[in-house]
Motif scaffolding. Structure first.
Motif, mmCIF file in Angstrom:
data_model
loop_
_atom_site.group_PDB
_atom_site.id
_atom_site.type_symbol
_atom_site.label_atom_id
_atom_site.label_comp_id
_atom_site.label_asym_id
_atom_site.label_seq_id
_atom_site.Cartn_x
_atom_site.Cartn_y
_atom_site.Cartn_z
ATOM 1 N N UNK A 73 0.855 -1.191 0.000
ATOM 2 C CA UNK A 73 0.000 0.000 0.000
ATOM 3 C C UNK A 73 0.887 1.235 0.000
ATOM 4 N N UNK A 74 0.355 2.359 -0.427
ATOM 5 C CA UNK A 74 1.126 3.601 -0.391
ATOM 6 C C UNK A 74 0.723 4.478 0.798
ATOM 7 N N UNK A 75 0.059 3.860 1.776
ATOM 8 C CA UNK A 75 -0.373 4.603 2.958
ATOM 9 C C UNK A 75 -0.251 3.711 4.192
ATOM 10 N N UNK A 120 2.604 7.242 2.939
ATOM 11 C CA UNK A 120 3.939 6.804 3.316
ATOM 12 C C UNK A 120 5.023 7.728 2.783
ATOM 13 N N UNK A 121 4.758 8.433 1.710
ATOM 14 C CA UNK A 121 5.749 9.367 1.182
ATOM 15 C C UNK A 121 5.960 10.563 2.093
ATOM 16 N N UNK A 122 5.042 10.776 3.020
ATOM 17 C CA UNK A 122 5.153 11.905 3.954
ATOM 18 C C UNK A 122 5.853 11.547 5.245
ATOM 19 N N UNK A 123 6.088 10.266 5.446
ATOM 20 C CA UNK A 123 6.695 9.810 6.704
ATOM 21 C C UNK A 123 8.205 9.821 6.575
#
Length: 70
Positions: free
Chosen positions: A41-43, A67-70
């Motif tokens: 998943x991307x989240x 997940x790109x923000x983590x």
């Protein structure tokens, strides 16, 4: 930084609670590590709040993080 090939110090498979925790601990221990976190998943879904979302108290945006923000 573009890569000709994938070269990481550490690859973590699974971005659940444990995968994220391990990534954060490793980054804290050695900020120079190149860590790759992969998940289907991307989240990230904060599962303890699913009941609140189903009850209408929270929206899906409240219980997920890209997940790109983590």
């Amino acid at each position: 930084m573009e890569r000709e090939y994938m070269d990481y110090d550490i690859v973590i498979v699974g971005a659940g609670f444990v995968g994220l925790r391990v990534a954060r601990l490793l980054r804290k221990k050695d900020p120079s590590l190149d860590i790759f976190l992969i998940d289907k998943k991307d989240y990230f879904l904060f599962s303890p709040w699913i009941i609140d979302a189903l009850a209408g108290d929270l929206s899906s945006e409240d219980i997920t993080v890209d997940l790109n923000l983590i």
